[in-house]
Design a protein around this motif. Structure first.
Motif, mmCIF file in Angstrom:
data_model
loop_
_atom_site.group_PDB
_atom_site.id
_atom_site.type_symbol
_atom_site.label_atom_id
_atom_site.label_comp_id
_atom_site.label_asym_id
_atom_site.label_seq_id
_atom_site.Cartn_x
_atom_site.Cartn_y
_atom_site.Cartn_z
ATOM 1 N N THR A 7 -0.760 -2.093 -2.335
ATOM 2 C CA THR A 7 0.125 -2.037 -1.182
ATOM 3 C C THR A 7 -0.424 -0.973 -0.237
ATOM 4 O O THR A 7 -0.879 0.083 -0.677
ATOM 5 C CB THR A 7 1.570 -1.716 -1.613
ATOM 6 O OG1 THR A 7 1.973 -2.694 -2.579
ATOM 7 C CG2 THR A 7 2.517 -1.774 -0.438
ATOM 8 N N TYR A 8 -0.379 -1.266 1.047
ATOM 9 C CA TYR A 8 -1.059 -0.452 2.057
ATOM 10 C C TYR A 8 -0.042 0.229 2.975
ATOM 11 O O TYR A 8 0.896 -0.411 3.448
ATOM 12 C CB TYR A 8 -1.982 -1.347 2.887
ATOM 13 C CG TYR A 8 -2.980 -2.090 2.038
ATOM 14 C CD1 TYR A 8 -4.207 -1.517 1.735
ATOM 15 C CD2 TYR A 8 -2.687 -3.340 1.511
ATOM 16 C CE1 TYR A 8 -5.127 -2.183 0.941
ATOM 17 C CE2 TYR A 8 -3.598 -4.013 0.714
ATOM 18 C CZ TYR A 8 -4.808 -3.424 0.437
ATOM 19 O OH TYR A 8 -5.709 -4.076 -0.361
ATOM 20 N N PHE A 9 -0.284 1.523 3.232
ATOM 21 C CA PHE A 9 0.609 2.319 4.069
ATOM 22 C C PHE A 9 -0.196 3.183 5.028
ATOM 23 O O PHE A 9 -1.350 3.519 4.766
ATOM 24 C CB PHE A 9 1.457 3.275 3.212
ATOM 25 C CG PHE A 9 2.349 2.594 2.229
ATOM 26 C CD1 PHE A 9 3.615 2.175 2.606
ATOM 27 C CD2 PHE A 9 1.936 2.387 0.922
ATOM 28 C CE1 PHE A 9 4.448 1.547 1.689
ATOM 29 C CE2 PHE A 9 2.761 1.765 0.001
ATOM 30 C CZ PHE A 9 4.024 1.341 0.386
ATOM 31 N N PHE A 11 0.705 6.918 6.473
ATOM 32 C CA PHE A 11 1.604 8.076 6.446
ATOM 33 C C PHE A 11 1.194 8.983 7.597
ATOM 34 O O PHE A 11 0.166 9.655 7.520
ATOM 35 C CB PHE A 11 1.474 8.838 5.132
ATOM 36 C CG PHE A 11 2.213 8.213 3.990
ATOM 37 C CD1 PHE A 11 3.474 8.657 3.644
ATOM 38 C CD2 PHE A 11 1.650 7.179 3.265
ATOM 39 C CE1 PHE A 11 4.162 8.083 2.585
ATOM 40 C CE2 PHE A 11 2.328 6.594 2.210
ATOM 41 C CZ PHE A 11 3.589 7.047 1.875
ATOM 42 N N LYS A 17 -3.380 3.762 0.063
ATOM 43 C CA LYS A 17 -3.168 2.499 -0.644
ATOM 44 C C LYS A 17 -2.760 2.811 -2.077
ATOM 45 O O LYS A 17 -3.226 3.775 -2.674
ATOM 46 C CB LYS A 17 -4.381 1.589 -0.571
ATOM 47 C CG LYS A 17 -5.728 2.191 -0.808
ATOM 48 C CD LYS A 17 -6.813 1.181 -0.462
ATOM 49 C CE LYS A 17 -8.191 1.765 -0.511
ATOM 50 N NZ LYS A 17 -9.221 0.788 -0.160
ATOM 51 N N TYR A 46 2.055 11.678 -1.667
ATOM 52 C CA TYR A 46 2.757 10.718 -0.815
ATOM 53 C C TYR A 46 3.785 9.891 -1.582
ATOM 54 O O TYR A 46 4.620 9.230 -0.983
ATOM 55 C CB TYR A 46 1.747 9.803 -0.117
ATOM 56 C CG TYR A 46 0.886 10.583 0.831
ATOM 57 C CD1 TYR A 46 1.359 10.931 2.089
ATOM 58 C CD2 TYR A 46 -0.371 11.024 0.456
ATOM 59 C CE1 TYR A 46 0.588 11.691 2.956
ATOM 60 C CE2 TYR A 46 -1.151 11.778 1.317
ATOM 61 C CZ TYR A 46 -0.669 12.109 2.564
ATOM 62 O OH TYR A 46 -1.416 12.861 3.417
ATOM 63 N N LEU A 50 7.787 7.618 -0.990
ATOM 64 C CA LEU A 50 8.097 6.252 -1.415
ATOM 65 C C LEU A 50 9.275 6.209 -2.378
ATOM 66 O O LEU A 50 10.040 5.247 -2.395
ATOM 67 C CB LEU A 50 6.883 5.610 -2.091
ATOM 68 C CG LEU A 50 5.674 5.386 -1.193
ATOM 69 C CD1 LEU A 50 4.508 4.861 -2.014
ATOM 70 C CD2 LEU A 50 6.014 4.418 -0.080
ATOM 71 N N PHE A 61 6.227 6.870 7.453
ATOM 72 C CA PHE A 61 5.230 5.940 6.949
ATOM 73 C C PHE A 61 5.593 4.512 7.289
ATOM 74 O O PHE A 61 6.745 4.188 7.552
ATOM 75 C CB PHE A 61 5.001 6.121 5.448
ATOM 76 C CG PHE A 61 6.161 5.741 4.574
ATOM 77 C CD1 PHE A 61 6.252 4.469 4.042
ATOM 78 C CD2 PHE A 61 7.144 6.659 4.259
ATOM 79 C CE1 PHE A 61 7.305 4.109 3.231
ATOM 80 C CE2 PHE A 61 8.205 6.322 3.442
ATOM 81 C CZ PHE A 61 8.290 5.033 2.922
ATOM 82 N N GLU A 62 4.558 3.687 7.296
ATOM 83 C CA GLU A 62 4.707 2.284 7.634
ATOM 84 C C GLU A 62 3.863 1.476 6.653
ATOM 85 O O GLU A 62 2.729 1.845 6.348
ATOM 86 C CB GLU A 62 4.206 2.078 9.068
ATOM 87 C CG GLU A 62 4.136 0.664 9.521
ATOM 88 C CD GLU A 62 3.554 0.537 10.931
ATOM 89 O OE1 GLU A 62 3.572 -0.585 11.423
ATOM 90 O OE2 GLU A 62 3.078 1.529 11.494
ATOM 91 N N GLN A 63 4.414 0.383 6.166
ATOM 92 C CA GLN A 63 3.661 -0.507 5.291
ATOM 93 C C GLN A 63 2.924 -1.524 6.157
ATOM 94 O O GLN A 63 3.487 -2.059 7.116
ATOM 95 C CB GLN A 63 4.598 -1.222 4.323
ATOM 96 C CG GLN A 63 3.846 -2.069 3.322
ATOM 97 C CD GLN A 63 4.760 -2.658 2.249
ATOM 98 O OE1 GLN A 63 5.867 -2.170 2.035
ATOM 99 N NE2 GLN A 63 4.282 -3.671 1.581
#
Length: 105
Positions: A7-9, A11, A17, A46, A50, A61-63
């Motif tokens: 899963t990719y973020f 921050f 990732k 990080y 989450l 943060f954004e996915q």
């Protein structure tokens, strides 16, 4: 056998990732972008953001999807002249998840 996911973020400005099994994001292993060499290295700081309320309100943060994430990383690396990239830490982690953890060994 469990499935291995990434899963990719983003921050703030930092790409992160997380490798995890099935939908178990919170027990995954996070790799953050290293501003010095452009590689991804294990970095658990990080995960607090989450798991619950952000530990630091400076870390919005954004996915992202993989293609968008890869484009952001490529742009950062190109802008910083990072050409000798060694993502072996991340690749080793991904292999461990696929070869050991996903099989329940």
């Amino acid at each position: 056998m469990k499935s291995v996911n990434v899963t990719y973020f983003i921050f703030g400005l930092r790409p992160v990732k997380v490798i995890h099994l099935d939908d178990e994001l919170l027990s995954g292993t996070p790799y953050s972008f290293d501003w010095h060499d452009g590689n991804f290295k294990i970095d658990y700081k990080y995960m607090d953001d989450l798991w619950g309320p952000p530990a630091s309100y400076n870390h919005d943060f954004e996915q992202l999807g993989q293609h968008e994430f890869d484009a952001v990383v490529s742009e950062i690396r190109a802008g910083r002249g990072m050409v000798n990239i060694d993502d072996s830490d991340f690749e080793s982690g991904l292999r461990y998840y696929r070869d050991v953890l996903a099989l329940g060994k």
